[in-house]
Design an enzyme around this catalytic site. Structure first.
Site, PDB file in Angstrom:
ATOM      1  N   ALA A   8      12.811 -70.614 -10.152  1.00  0.00           N
ATOM      2  CA  ALA A   8      11.769 -70.841 -11.144  1.00  0.00           C
ATOM      3  C   ALA A   8      11.281 -69.467 -11.556  1.00  0.00           C
ATOM      4  O   ALA A   8      11.410 -68.512 -10.813  1.00  0.00           O
ATOM      5  CB  ALA A   8      10.628 -71.656 -10.548  1.00  0.00           C
ATOM      6  N   CYS A   9      10.779 -69.368 -12.760  1.00  0.00           N
ATOM      7  CA  CYS A   9      10.424 -68.047 -13.257  1.00  0.00           C
ATOM      8  C   CYS A   9       9.428 -68.184 -14.390  1.00  0.00           C
ATOM      9  O   CYS A   9       9.195 -69.275 -14.897  1.00  0.00           O
ATOM     10  CB  CYS A   9      11.648 -67.296 -13.803  1.00  0.00           C
ATOM     11  SG  CYS A   9      13.098 -67.311 -12.742  1.00  0.00           S
ATOM     12  N   THR A  10       8.869 -67.040 -14.766  1.00  0.00           N
ATOM     13  CA  THR A  10       8.017 -66.964 -15.951  1.00  0.00           C
ATOM     14  C   THR A  10       8.467 -65.766 -16.770  1.00  0.00           C
ATOM     15  O   THR A  10       8.811 -64.728 -16.214  1.00  0.00           O
ATOM     16  CB  THR A  10       6.538 -66.792 -15.556  1.00  0.00           C
ATOM     17  OG1 THR A  10       6.154 -67.849 -14.675  1.00  0.00           O
ATOM     18  CG2 THR A  10       5.634 -66.796 -16.780  1.00  0.00           C
TER      19      THR A  10
END
Length: 340
Positions: A8-10
């Site tokens: 997961a990342c931003t």
């Protein structure tokens, strides 16, 4: 659980004063993603690693990239200032890859294809809209679960694009307004959720959990709330603050929500100054590569900066001189499988 299920990342893009454009991303993963940095020069011949029906190309531009397991490009920037990032999107569904399909491109090289071939987001979007390849993904090793990703791009002009495959069809969101990307849900739904939080107002209340939709709302508010500093060093500090705010505290994972994992590292691209910053969660130093000092000429060697287990190797300041000559990493593909 395989680490690939827990990505997961931003990703955020800052549009500042004096043409400053800064792109930041976090890499959230349950286990060590075994990342290293590479300098990849122009002129490297590549294949889509999808069997006999693979797309082929030669790198037009050199790039500096961060790998996943040294089998994929997960993040990077090329010598023209175009950056690309891969983030997890569990809803992704890719076109069928059969004997009638367009040439295959392993998802591990999707970001590299963009960095190798295009100088701007607009140029990349114009090419991708023609769908010159079929993105080929496969089950995560040891699991009955597909590797499912979406792609973001940004460039020196502040232009952005998000590329997803929904229901087997390519969907591209293109424009300067697309400054933020996280994970689930699909991007159009993220935009709708963010519109709700805009009505409330970020100075009144912002969602604080580590869920993707909450990180999207926080990053969207802060990336536009921070001052447009005339000082590029202050602007950079502000952007680092935003991506740290959207990070997941180290050691936290959410077992029933595999899209939530600890932030392992962060990168920041200063498009105007052509600097590529890297920050590991497990070392105290932020270091960077000045792309103006890198030899991207065709025939120049591939170079690698070994970051070590959990990216614990410590570096300081500008590190372009610390990369060591190394063989190119192999992109993970279908190997012996054939289309159809």
């Amino acid at each position: 659980m395989s680490p690939l299920t827990s990505l997961a990342c931003t990703r955020v893009v800052y549009l500042g004063a004096n043409g400053d454009v800064i792109t930041a991303r976090s890499m959230d993963w349950q286990l060590d993603v075994a990342t290293n940095l590479y300098v990849l020069p122009r002129g490297i011949a590549r294949t889509g690693e999808a069997g006999p029906n693979s797309i082929r190309w030669t790198a037009k531009y050199g790039s500096v990239v961060a790998t996943g397991y040294d089998v994929s490009t997960t993040d990077g920037v090329n010598e023209k200032g175009l950056s690309a990032q891969l983030l997890w999107l569990v809803e992704s569904q890719y076109p069928k890859f059969d004997k009638d399909a367009k040439p295959g491109l392993t998802i591990a090289a999707w970001a590299q294809y963009v960095l190798d071939n295009f100088s701007t987001v607009a140029e990349a979007v114009a090419a991708l809209e023609k769908e010159p390849f079929t993105v080929v993904t496969d089950n995560v090793p040891g699991e009955d679960r597909l590797t499912t990703l979406h792609l973001s791009m940004s460039d020196k002009s502040g232009d952005s694009a998000i590329v997803e495959y929904i229901g087997g069809r390519q969907v591209i969101h293109h424009g300067r307004q697309y400054q933020v990307m996280t994970n689930s849900p699909t991007f159009d739904e993220q935009l709708a959720l963010n519109a709700y939080w805009k009505q409330i107002g970020g100075t009144t209340f912002l969602p604080g959990t580590n869920r993707a939709s909450d990180r999207f709302a926080r990053a969207s508010f802060y990336i536009n709330a921070i001052p447009k500093s005339e000082d590029p060093v202050q602007a950079l500090a502000s952007v680092f603050s935003v991506i740290r705010n959207a990070s997941v505290p180290y050691g936290i994972t959410t077992p029933d929500q595999p899209n939530i994992s600890s932030t392992r590292w962060r990168t920041v691209v200063d498009h105007k100054r052509m600097l590529y910053f890297f920050e590991s969660a497990l070392t105290p130093n932020t270091f960077w590569v000045d792309l103006n000092k890198v030899d991207f000429s065709a025939g120049a060697p591939v170079r690698r900066l070994a970051l070590g287990k959990d990216q614990r190797n410590t570096f300081s300041g500008e590190v372009s001189g610390e990369f060591k000559v190394a063989p190119p990493f192999p992109f993970l593909g279908l190997k012996t499988k054939t289309a159809g």
